[in-house]
Design an enzyme around this catalytic site. Structure first.
Site, PDB file in Angstrom:
ATOM      1  N   LEU A 459       0.834  -1.177  -0.045  1.00  0.00           N
ATOM      2  CA  LEU A 459      -0.027  -0.197   0.336  1.00  0.00           C
ATOM      3  C   LEU A 459       1.059   1.030  -0.206  1.00  0.00           C
ATOM      4  O   LEU A 459       1.636   0.851   0.969  1.00  0.00           O
ATOM      5  CB  LEU A 459      -0.612  -0.289   1.257  1.00  0.00           C
ATOM      6  CG  LEU A 459      -1.945   1.401   1.055  1.00  0.00           C
ATOM      7  CD1 LEU A 459      -2.586   1.937   0.248  1.00  0.00           C
ATOM      8  CD2 LEU A 459      -2.499   1.461   2.646  1.00  0.00           C
ATOM      9  N   GLU A 460       0.993   2.113  -1.303  1.00  0.00           N
ATOM     10  CA  GLU A 460       1.978   2.994  -1.428  1.00  0.00           C
ATOM     11  C   GLU A 460       0.951   4.592  -0.653  1.00  0.00           C
ATOM     12  O   GLU A 460      -0.283   4.472  -1.526  1.00  0.00           O
ATOM     13  CB  GLU A 460       1.669   3.531  -2.437  1.00  0.00           C
ATOM     14  CG  GLU A 460       2.493   4.456  -2.929  1.00  0.00           C
ATOM     15  CD  GLU A 460       3.027   5.265  -4.462  1.00  0.00           C
ATOM     16  OE1 GLU A 460       4.507   5.433  -4.707  1.00  0.00           O
ATOM     17  OE2 GLU A 460       2.317   4.238  -5.229  1.00  0.00           O
ATOM     18  N   ILE A 461       1.183   5.015   0.287  1.00  0.00           N
ATOM     19  CA  ILE A 461       0.227   6.293   0.356  1.00  0.00           C
ATOM     20  C   ILE A 461       1.120   7.264   0.349  1.00  0.00           C
ATOM     21  O   ILE A 461       2.312   7.602   0.546  1.00  0.00           O
ATOM     22  CB  ILE A 461       0.068   6.167   2.335  1.00  0.00           C
ATOM     23  CG1 ILE A 461      -0.518   4.636   3.042  1.00  0.00           C
ATOM     24  CG2 ILE A 461      -0.099   7.864   3.523  1.00  0.00           C
ATOM     25  CD1 ILE A 461      -1.254   4.885   4.439  1.00  0.00           C
TER      26      ILE A 461
END
Length: 710
Positions: A459-461
């Protein structure tokens, strides 16, 4: 008997109940302290006539033993030292296995690596039927083999073929599978585990009965003679080389270890296993995979832990592949999810796709029908924003259109509370642009999931300059609970992962324009270590998505003098979108399971069907270095805050070869100067897009590395 720090011992009906519970850790690990305490207990256990047997059980919820403590590797550098560490484990487990008193493993939750090997040395294994219970020997993912008897005991217990099927990919075995294969003697409810284990000890102390052989007749015949085993090991090596392309030594060593044990006997098999363990542990592949493990472990710690806000209700906008995937990983953690689409029919369709996935788990006995129904009750399909004032987090997963996303922000802000977080799943549009007309830009963040969401671990925030810290902290917390490895990057076109993928994919198109074949491009990059070739990836992601990303990023790249291919847009205009419309670089026949065939018609966009041959090395260098150099640009431009996130993002989101450690460890391994020189050589032949990033040149001049441990 004395209560130890990790081992807590009580006596019940002449049975020692040994509860494993490390007070300083969330999970139990097989470390040197536990080994010492266990060794001391075994000495007392052997000589205590008031005890008939022992039960091993965990004091942790949903965890038996998570595996060996990898920190032990840091204090040992040579193959000999690491082989010795393995042998210490063997000596303890041999004491258990050879004990005249029965020892029963009562397993609830994760039982990984050394935990599974400990269980294998016990005389009887009972597992709970809880969905958190999973057994595995995942050492191969660290570039290792099971080093405490796994390659010797598991094949003898469940059969060679089944054992290799679990050890070579490092996959999990769930409760029903554990019983079916013969790993587990019983499956019980987790609250009945302790009592069942005590009864098992009492039964075994009266009569030691042999475990039932669960192998099929064909397996018994094939595995029961040297010629049959030779065929099994030969086929296993052939399949393994086909999958790993020879880049990972551990799977082949696992096969070697199992075969050696069958040829030379159990005791020599254990000694050889320790030797091979030490040899693997000092390989560069294992070192990089262990570094990756430490990076993943560190990413579980939220940098803003004190600012996390509670979330119980999530809204997901868009019930397609991404939206339903995000919903599924959310309900797995007990979140209520309002799944919204333009029509209730679309929302119900998304909900039904989740039910089908859960049904597959029911059929495999991973979860029960009750657990499936419980999870499905958390989904609330809808076509309106009714009730969104109570939603804590909204995640939009709609089409990549800026004005559409801005209008959705406005709709949500009008219906939700002032504390509702708005997360966009965009893969390329700057978050600041999406938030440009928002009333509460501090509540807006990017949560970039990868497809399929249920399987992809990253998951790339993405945070903007206005995103509040509590919003970042809360989004991070959600991602970790969803089982994702989370990285946080700063805002910009394409963020990190899409930005470094774009020049890699662009280079593949340029090579096609120069006359390279689709087949050679994909084969060369898979041989280099990528799980899928760049052309096949175009079809999977969608050629239309690739064209959109190229459009978003072209200005940035062209400002540096980089040549951008227009072929993706031309293909979309010609009706080519890839797998989604069965019209791409490859042919997709309905229901066909045949090997994919090249769509020769597509060469009409690339100068015709006459293709020329390139060296694999040129293809591999051109594509890989475009990605690596762009990763350095992302560090230079402040998109990345540290190289660890850069390595994690590339490996877990894009399939950068894990054994190379990621773009930054790859640079450190070869040297900044070497990478810079290779870039300059390519720049002479192919133009400005290969100009090394200024930061890379600075590191080359100063002899610096991105990681301290390089």
């Amino acid at each position: 008997m004395k209560t130890q720090n990790i081992l807590h011992i009580e006596i019940s009906n002449r049975v020692a109940i040994i509860t494993l519970d490390n007070p300083d850790e969330k999970v139990n690990k097989l470390d040197e302290t536990l080994i010492e305490e266990f060794s001391a207990f075994l000495e007392q256990f052997k000589n205590d006539d008031s005890i008939d047997g022992a039960v091993l059980i965990s004091g942790k919820d949903e965890n038996f033993i998570a595996g060996a403590d990898i920190e032990m590797f840091k204090t040992r550098e040579t193959a000999e030292e690491l082989s010795e560490l393995s042998w210490i484990g063997h000596e303890i487990l041999l004491q258990i296995e050879n004990s005249p008193k029965p020892v029963v493993a009562a397993i609830n939750g994760s039982c990984m690596g050394g935990g599974s090997e400990l269980a294998l040395a016990c005389h009887y294994r009972i597992v709970s039927d809880h969905s958190s219970t999973k057994i595995g020997l995942p050492e191969v993912k660290l570039g290792l083999l099971p080093g405490m008897g796994g390659t010797q005991r598991l094949p003898r217990l469940i059969g060679i073929q089944k054992a290799l099927g679990y050890m070579l990919p490092g996959k999990n075995m769930y409760s029903y599978q554990a019983k079916k294969t013969g790993f587990a003697n019983e499956v019980v409810h987790r609250h009945a585990l302790k009592e069942a284990a005590i009864k098992a000890v009492q039964k075994l102390s009266e009569n030691k009965s042999a475990a039932k052989d669960k192998r099929s007749l064909l397996e018994k015949i094939l595995e029961g003679n040297p010629l049959g085993r030779k065929i099994i090991f030969s086929q296993a090596r052939k399949q393994t080389l086909g999958q790993t392309k020879g880049k990972y030594p551990a799977p082949l060593k696992i096969i070697d270890s199992v075969e050696f044990g069958y040829r030379n006997g159990f005791e020599k098999g254990l000694m050889n296993e320790s030797k091979l363990f030490g040899e693997l542990a000092v390989t560069s592949e294992s070192r990089e995979l262990v570094n990756l493990f430490f990076g993943i472990t560190a990413a579980k710690k939220n940098p803003h832990e004190n600012e996390i806000q509670p979330v119980s209700k999530i809204g997901v906008l868009g019930a397609g592949l991404m939206g339903s995937g995000i919903t599924e990983v959310s309900i797995e953690q007990g979140y209520h999810v309002w799944l919204k689409d333009q029509t209730i029919e679309n929302s119900l369709k998304g909900s039904e796709s989740i039910r089908e996935n859960l049904d597959q788990k029911v059929n495999k006995r991973i979860i029960s029908r009750f657990e499936r129904d419980e999870k499905m009750s958390l989904i609330h399909p809808t076509d309106s924003y009714d009730g969104f004032e109570k939603i804590d987090l909204v995640i939009e997963a709609v089409f990549e259109d800026l004005s559409l996303k801005q209008s959705i922000v406005a709709d949500v802000e009008n219906r939700a509370s002032e504390k509702t977080i708005f997360a966009t799943n965009t893969s390329s549009l700057p978050i600041s642009d999406i938030a440009s007309k928002a009333k509460r830009p501090e509540n807006i963040i990017g949560m970039h999931y990868f497809s399929p969401v249920q399987k992809m671990p990253l998951l790339e925030i993405i945070k903007t300059e206005k995103t509040a810290d509590w919003v970042v902290a809360t989004a991070y917390d959600i991602g970790v609970k969803q089982g994702k490895t989370v990285i946080v990057v700063n805002d910009g076109p394409g963020f990190y992962t899409t930005r470094i993928l774009a020049p890699y994919m662009n280079e593949a198109l340029l090579l096609l324009e120069e006359g390279a074949s689709i087949e050679q491009l994909d084969k060369a990059m898979k041989q280099f270590g990528f799980p899928v070739g760049p052309v096949a990836l175009f079809d999977e992601v969608g050629i239309d998505v690739g064209a959109h990303v190229a459009d978003v990023l072209s200005d940035k790249f062209e400002a540096r003098g980089a040549k951008t291919s227009t072929k993706a847009k031309e293909l979309v205009d010609g009706g080519y979108k890839g797998r989604k419309n069965r019209k791409g670089f490859y042919r997709y026949e309905s229901g066909s399971k045949k090997k994919k065939e090249i769509n020769e018609e597509i060469y009409g966009f690339f100068g015709g069907s006459n293709r020329k041959n390139f060296s694999d090395d040129e293809i591999q260098q051109r594509l890989t270095l475009m990605m690596v150099n762009e990763a350095v640009y992302c560090m230079q431009d402040g998109i990345l805050e540290n190289p660890i996130d850069g390595d994690l993002g590339a490996i877990m989101g894009l399939g950068f070869p894990p054994f190379l450690g990621g773009p930054f460890r790859y640079i450190d391994k070869l040297g900044s100067e070497e990478i810079s020189n290779r870039m300059k050589s390519l720049q002479k032949d192919h133009g400005a897009r290969f100009k090394p990033a200024a930061l890379l040149e600075d590191f080359a001049k100063q002899g610096k590395t991105f990681h301290e441990s390089a």
